[in-house]
Design a protein around this motif. Sequence first.
Motif, PDB file in Angstrom:
ATOM      1  N   ARG A  43       0.838  -1.202   0.000  1.00  0.00           N
ATOM      2  CA  ARG A  43       0.000   0.000   0.000  1.00  0.00           C
ATOM      3  C   ARG A  43       0.873   1.252   0.000  1.00  0.00           C
ATOM      4  N   SER A  44       1.987   1.226   0.737  1.00  0.00           N
ATOM      5  CA  SER A  44       2.889   2.383   0.788  1.00  0.00           C
ATOM      6  C   SER A  44       3.479   2.685  -0.586  1.00  0.00           C
ATOM      7  N   TYR A  45       3.754   1.626  -1.352  1.00  0.00           N
ATOM      8  CA  TYR A  45       4.348   1.842  -2.673  1.00  0.00           C
ATOM      9  C   TYR A  45       3.309   2.269  -3.702  1.00  0.00           C
ATOM     10  N   VAL A  46       2.057   1.839  -3.518  1.00  0.00           N
ATOM     11  CA  VAL A  46       0.973   2.365  -4.361  1.00  0.00           C
ATOM     12  C   VAL A  46       0.830   3.862  -4.114  1.00  0.00           C
ATOM     13  N   PHE A  47       0.883   4.272  -2.852  1.00  0.00           N
ATOM     14  CA  PHE A  47       0.795   5.693  -2.505  1.00  0.00           C
ATOM     15  C   PHE A  47       1.931   6.490  -3.137  1.00  0.00           C
ATOM     16  N   ALA A  48       3.155   5.992  -3.019  1.00  0.00           N
ATOM     17  CA  ALA A  48       4.298   6.693  -3.605  1.00  0.00           C
ATOM     18  C   ALA A  48       4.172   6.765  -5.122  1.00  0.00           C
ATOM     19  N   GLU A 270      -0.699   5.818   5.743  1.00  0.00           N
ATOM     20  CA  GLU A 270      -1.247   5.113   6.910  1.00  0.00           C
ATOM     21  C   GLU A 270      -1.229   3.590   6.701  1.00  0.00           C
ATOM     22  N   PHE A 271      -1.556   2.886   7.783  1.00  0.00           N
ATOM     23  CA  PHE A 271      -1.503   1.427   7.789  1.00  0.00           C
ATOM     24  C   PHE A 271      -2.630   0.788   6.980  1.00  0.00           C
ATOM     25  N   LEU A 272      -2.364  -0.417   6.521  1.00  0.00           N
ATOM     26  CA  LEU A 272      -3.399  -1.306   6.028  1.00  0.00           C
ATOM     27  C   LEU A 272      -3.699  -2.289   7.150  1.00  0.00           C
ATOM     28  N   GLN A 273      -4.948  -2.318   7.583  1.00  0.00           N
ATOM     29  CA  GLN A 273      -5.363  -3.289   8.591  1.00  0.00           C
ATOM     30  C   GLN A 273      -6.005  -4.485   7.899  1.00  0.00           C
ATOM     31  N   VAL A 274      -6.076  -5.596   8.593  1.00  0.00           N
ATOM     32  CA  VAL A 274      -6.723  -6.792   8.063  1.00  0.00           C
ATOM     33  C   VAL A 274      -7.833  -7.194   9.009  1.00  0.00           C
ATOM     34  N   THR A 313      -5.362   7.870   5.544  1.00  0.00           N
ATOM     35  CA  THR A 313      -6.463   7.235   6.274  1.00  0.00           C
ATOM     36  C   THR A 313      -6.202   5.730   6.356  1.00  0.00           C
ATOM     37  N   PRO A 314      -6.351   5.117   7.529  1.00  0.00           N
ATOM     38  CA  PRO A 314      -6.191   3.656   7.601  1.00  0.00           C
ATOM     39  C   PRO A 314      -7.169   2.967   6.659  1.00  0.00           C
ATOM     40  N   LEU A 315      -6.732   1.875   6.057  1.00  0.00           N
ATOM     41  CA  LEU A 315      -7.569   1.108   5.126  1.00  0.00           C
ATOM     42  C   LEU A 315      -7.724  -0.291   5.685  1.00  0.00           C
TER      43      LEU A 315
END
Length: 458
Positions: A43-48, A270-274, A313-315
Motif C-alpha cells: 500500500r505504501s508503494y501504491v501511494f508513492a 497510513e496502515f493497512l489493517q486486516v 487514512t487507515p484502510l
Amino acid sequence: MEIKLYNTLSRSKETFTPLVPGKAGMYVCGPTVYTYAHIGNMRSYVFADLLRRMLEYNGYEVTHVMNITDVGHLVSDADEGEDKLVEGAKREKKTPWEIAEFYTQDFMHSLEALNILTPTIICKATDHIEEMLEFVQALYDKGFAYRIEGDGIYFDVTKLPDYGKLSGQNLEDLRAGARIEVNERKRHPADFALWKDAPPEHIMQWPSPWGPGYPGWHIECSTMSMKYLGRRIDIHTGGIDHVPIHHENEIAQSEALTGEPWVNYWLHGEFLQVDGGKMSKSLNNFYTVSTLRERHFDPLAFRYMCLNAHYRTPLNFTWEGMEAAQTALQRLRQAYQQLPASSEKPSPPLAEKFHQAINDDLNVPLALSYAWEAARSNAPRSKALLDQFDQVLGLKLSEPAAQQQELPPELAALLAERNEARARKDWARSDQLRDELASMGVIVKDTKDGTEWEYRPK
C-alpha cells in the motif's frame, strides 16, 4: 495548477515548491529484502506511485529514488539483535546474498503486478558501503558521534536541540519512556547506531577505521538519497511507522552533516489493517500479491481498493472488500471498452475537477469518482478523458475486461437450478444452492440487474 501536500513535519498542507523549477526529487524508503513484502507494505508503494504519477501529470520531471535494504536492519529498533538478512539466511539455509536477491526479485514482480512505475534509481545498501563510511566518519569528526568499544559508532542525539521535531517527541520524554533493555553504555537511550562492530563469525562485514563491521539501518537512506538527489531533497515518503525512529534519525544525521534543512516535504502513508487488526504470520493473515493471485484476484483490484481510501487514512482489508474492488474494476473496464472512440479533446470541466482533486494532497478517492462520471457519461470525449485520468490511477483501463468464464456442465446446472428457486421465491433452497456453489468455487452475487457469478476453481 497549485499542488498542496500534507507535510508531516509542519503538520499542515503546504504548497509544493520544488528546489529546481520543473523538477521534483523524491526518495522512497524501500523494502528490507529478507522475506516477502505483504500487501500492507505494498500500500505504501501504491501511494508513492500515485504521488509520482500526480507530479508527472503536472508536468514535473521526477527523479524517483528507492533503496533496497540488504544489510544493517536489525530485528530491534533499539539497535539490538540479529541482522534481518542474517536471520533470513539461517531460516532458509542460504547466504544473505541469495536471500536478498530472491526477495528483491519477488518485490519487483509485485511492483509490476500492481502497475507501480519502476523507480528512476534503485540503490542497494551493500553497493554504497564506502559512501556510508565517509558519512559516518564526517559525523564522528564533527563531534556528533562517539564510539562504544566492542559495539559500534553511535549518534549523540543530545547534540541536536530539535531532535524529535518530526514525531513531536522531546529528549526528556524519550529518556523517561526508555525501555529496560536499552544499551546502558549509550549516552542517551535514543542514541542510534551509525556503524556496528561485527564479530569474526558475522556473515556480513566490511573493513572500517574502527574495525570490521556493517552500517546501521538509518545511515543507509541518508547516504543514498544524498548521493542521487543532493544534500537537499524535495520529498521523502514512507509508512507512518517510520516517523518516530527511522525518519527521525535520518533527519538528525543528515542535518548534523550539512548544517541545513534536509527534506522539504515529508509524506507518510497510513496502515493497512486486516479485518480491523494487524497483519502477522502468527494470525495467519499475512497476505502477499501472490496470495491475491492464488485466490484468483487481479492484483490491480487491490490497487483499486487502495484508491478508495486517502493515503493518510487507515484502510481495512477484507476478502469481501477485494470481491467488491474486483467487481468495480471489471465494470469500469467494461464501461471504458463500450465508450465510443473519438479524436475530440477531453471535457475541460471534468478534467479540471480531476486535476484539482489529485493536486489537493492526492485526493484520489474524489478523483476516482470523476473517472466513474466520465465512464457513465457515454460522451464522445469520455474515452480520451479516461485515458488521461488513468495516467494517474494506473488501472490499465484500456486492457480488455475479463471474458465471461464458462462453467463446467454440472456447475451450470446448479446455477440454473438456483435461478429457478429464486424465481419461485424459494429462498431456503436458493441459499442452500449458493453455499453449495461457493464450496465448489462459484461465487454468486445477486444484484439489481440480475445474478452475477465468478468461477474460481478450487
